[in-house]
Design a protein around this motif. Structure first.
Motif, mmCIF file in Angstrom:
data_model
loop_
_atom_site.group_PDB
_atom_site.id
_atom_site.type_symbol
_atom_site.label_atom_id
_atom_site.label_comp_id
_atom_site.label_asym_id
_atom_site.label_seq_id
_atom_site.Cartn_x
_atom_site.Cartn_y
_atom_site.Cartn_z
ATOM 1 N N LEU A 72 0.804 -1.219 0.000
ATOM 2 C CA LEU A 72 0.000 0.000 0.000
ATOM 3 C C LEU A 72 0.838 1.271 0.000
ATOM 4 O O LEU A 72 0.300 2.366 -0.202
ATOM 5 N N ALA A 73 2.150 1.131 0.235
ATOM 6 C CA ALA A 73 3.067 2.276 0.216
ATOM 7 C C ALA A 73 2.608 3.356 1.200
ATOM 8 O O ALA A 73 1.961 3.055 2.196
ATOM 9 N N ARG A 74 2.951 4.591 0.927
ATOM 10 C CA ARG A 74 2.697 5.646 1.913
ATOM 11 C C ARG A 74 1.235 6.062 1.957
ATOM 12 O O ARG A 74 0.688 6.312 3.031
ATOM 13 N N ALA A 75 0.590 6.172 0.802
ATOM 14 C CA ALA A 75 -0.745 6.769 0.777
ATOM 15 C C ALA A 75 -1.812 5.834 0.232
ATOM 16 O O ALA A 75 -2.914 6.269 -0.097
ATOM 17 N N GLY A 76 -1.503 4.543 0.130
ATOM 18 C CA GLY A 76 -2.484 3.597 -0.368
ATOM 19 C C GLY A 76 -3.396 3.078 0.732
ATOM 20 O O GLY A 76 -3.051 3.102 1.913
ATOM 21 N N TRP A 77 -4.574 2.585 0.321
ATOM 22 C CA TRP A 77 -5.481 1.993 1.298
ATOM 23 C C TRP A 77 -6.434 1.046 0.599
ATOM 24 O O TRP A 77 -6.573 1.060 -0.630
ATOM 25 N N LEU A 78 -7.072 0.191 1.396
ATOM 26 C CA LEU A 78 -8.069 -0.762 0.912
ATOM 27 C C LEU A 78 -9.428 -0.349 1.449
ATOM 28 O O LEU A 78 -9.589 -0.169 2.653
ATOM 29 N N GLN A 79 -10.383 -0.206 0.556
ATOM 30 C CA GLN A 79 -11.743 0.188 0.943
ATOM 31 C C GLN A 79 -12.718 -0.925 0.582
ATOM 32 O O GLN A 79 -12.854 -1.273 -0.596
ATOM 33 N N TRP A 80 -13.358 -1.482 1.594
ATOM 34 C CA TRP A 80 -14.325 -2.555 1.372
ATOM 35 C C TRP A 80 -15.638 -1.969 0.856
ATOM 36 O O TRP A 80 -16.091 -0.911 1.315
ATOM 37 N N LYS A 81 -16.266 -2.674 -0.077
ATOM 38 C CA LYS A 81 -17.531 -2.233 -0.652
ATOM 39 C C LYS A 81 -18.568 -3.348 -0.518
ATOM 40 O O LYS A 81 -18.355 -4.459 -0.983
ATOM 41 N N LYS A 93 -9.611 9.471 -12.848
ATOM 42 C CA LYS A 93 -10.460 10.303 -12.020
ATOM 43 C C LYS A 93 -10.420 9.814 -10.574
ATOM 44 O O LYS A 93 -10.891 8.730 -10.262
ATOM 45 N N GLY A 94 -9.839 10.608 -9.698
ATOM 46 C CA GLY A 94 -9.826 10.280 -8.282
ATOM 47 C C GLY A 94 -8.725 9.315 -7.907
ATOM 48 O O GLY A 94 -7.867 8.948 -8.717
ATOM 49 N N PRO A 95 -8.757 8.832 -6.668
ATOM 50 C CA PRO A 95 -7.665 8.002 -6.133
ATOM 51 C C PRO A 95 -7.767 6.517 -6.447
ATOM 52 O O PRO A 95 -6.862 5.756 -6.106
ATOM 53 N N LEU A 96 -8.848 6.066 -7.086
ATOM 54 C CA LEU A 96 -9.049 4.637 -7.315
ATOM 55 C C LEU A 96 -7.969 4.064 -8.236
ATOM 56 O O LEU A 96 -7.701 4.608 -9.309
ATOM 57 N N ALA A 97 -7.354 2.946 -7.797
ATOM 58 C CA ALA A 97 -6.289 2.309 -8.579
ATOM 59 C C ALA A 97 -6.683 0.930 -9.091
ATOM 60 O O ALA A 97 -6.315 0.549 -10.203
ATOM 61 N N ALA A 113 -3.973 8.176 -2.382
ATOM 62 C CA ALA A 113 -4.100 9.627 -2.366
ATOM 63 C C ALA A 113 -2.782 10.276 -2.772
ATOM 64 O O ALA A 113 -1.725 9.638 -2.767
ATOM 65 N N GLY A 114 -2.844 11.568 -3.115
ATOM 66 C CA GLY A 114 -1.631 12.327 -3.394
ATOM 67 C C GLY A 114 -1.129 12.152 -4.811
ATOM 68 O O GLY A 114 -1.701 11.422 -5.635
ATOM 69 N N THR A 115 -0.030 12.823 -5.092
ATOM 70 C CA THR A 115 0.537 12.825 -6.446
ATOM 71 C C THR A 115 1.645 11.790 -6.638
ATOM 72 O O THR A 115 1.943 11.398 -7.760
ATOM 73 N N GLN A 116 2.273 11.369 -5.554
ATOM 74 C CA GLN A 116 3.332 10.362 -5.646
ATOM 75 C C GLN A 116 2.694 8.972 -5.630
ATOM 76 O O GLN A 116 2.218 8.515 -4.589
ATOM 77 N N LYS A 117 2.676 8.316 -6.769
ATOM 78 C CA LYS A 117 1.995 7.034 -6.912
ATOM 79 C C LYS A 117 2.987 5.891 -6.707
ATOM 80 O O LYS A 117 3.795 5.595 -7.578
#
Length: 286
Positions: A72-81, A93-97, A113-117
């Protein structure tokens, strides 16, 4: 950055929500996150999830021998749906990877999130061949990670203890936040040299390492993925709390800033009351 306790909690959460369910769609939204191309992401579709594991800060979803691994690195996350929108996501469009949909209609998104991917996704039959996993040191919560093994790891090092704790090839899973917490619990300066540690200090640091991580894992256990970030922040004593009172002695928590990160500490608890110089090559002020 998610560290060992949060990734362990995500592993437990996904074990409950994924194992035994079928993957029907894996949709890459940001192609840059893919670090492998053979096997393709589509090879996961139609497979049932059989296990979820953690390797340091890497999360490993095993679908019948084919593994979807992410860091997940510095700004990654997992979102359950519980349910996805009817319309497909729009790339760029947006933070979705990445999106993973299950046969139950549920699934999860990987976001950044953020610009550094830096979020990374791999599909492989052998997780231990992923370079980041191959170089990992021992897991500090493993049953055999005793004081003797810890001492042997540090014996060959000559550097500041903060950097040693964060080195994934030395010890897997500890990052910036929990290294601050461990050193505060051990009442040790982040800039103390590993080569200067006494046997008693190694013993205290090992105990602080195990206790800090174990308690963080226990706090996170059973917490839904959406609340894990807030749970992590609420449990930290010094990291991210510059200017607040130390919960042990009441002194003001201080900070040392670097180009792309910072550390927090208590001078009374950790450096004999002396503040650390706030510059890249910090040393105790004289």
């Amino acid at each position: 950055m998610p560290e060992l306790p949060e990734v362990e909690a995500l592993k437990d959460f996904l074990t409950d929500h994924l194992v035994g369910r079928g993957i029907v769609r894996v949709l890459p939204v940001a192609i840059s996150v893919l670090k492998t191309y053979d096997p393709p992401l589509t090879a996961l579709e139609g497979r049932d999830v059989t296990a979820v594991e953690r390797h340091g800060k890497f999360l490993d979803i095993d679908a019948g021998g084919l593994h979807l691994v992410t860091h997940l690195a510095r700004a990654g996350w997992l979102q359950w749906k519980d349910r996805f929108p009817d319309s497909p996501p729009r790339p760029g469009k947006g933070p979705l990877a990445l999106r993973v949909a299950l046969d139950t209609g549920e699934g999860f998104d990987l976001t950044e999130a953020g610009t550094q991917k830096r979020l990374a996704v791999y599909v492989t039959e052998a997780p231990d061949e992923i370079p980041g996993i191959a170089r990992l040191g021992p897991d500090p919560l493993a049953p055999d990670f005793d004081e003797e093994r810890f001492a042997r790891l540090l014996a060959g090092e000559r550097r500041q203890i903060k950097g040693a704790l964060r080195d994934q090839s030395l010890i897997a899973g500890v990052g910036n936040a929990y290294s601050d917490e461990i050193l505060h619990a051990a009442r040790m300066s982040p800039f103390k040299l590993t080569s200067s540690l006494t046997e008693q200090e190694v013993r205290g640091l090992h105990q602080a390492l195990r206790t800090t991580l174990t308690e963080a894992v226990e706090r996170s256990r059973g917490v839904a993925a959406v609340r894990l970030k807030a749970e992590k922040k609420s449990g930290l004593r010094v990291h991210g709390r510059t200017g607040e009172p130390c919960p042990v002695c009441g002194d003001t928590i201080r900070e040392v800033s670097f180009a792309d990160s910072s550390l927090q500490y208590c001078a009374t608890c950790q450096t004999g009351g002396k503040p650390l110089a706030d510059r890249r090559l910090s040393r105790l002020l004289k």
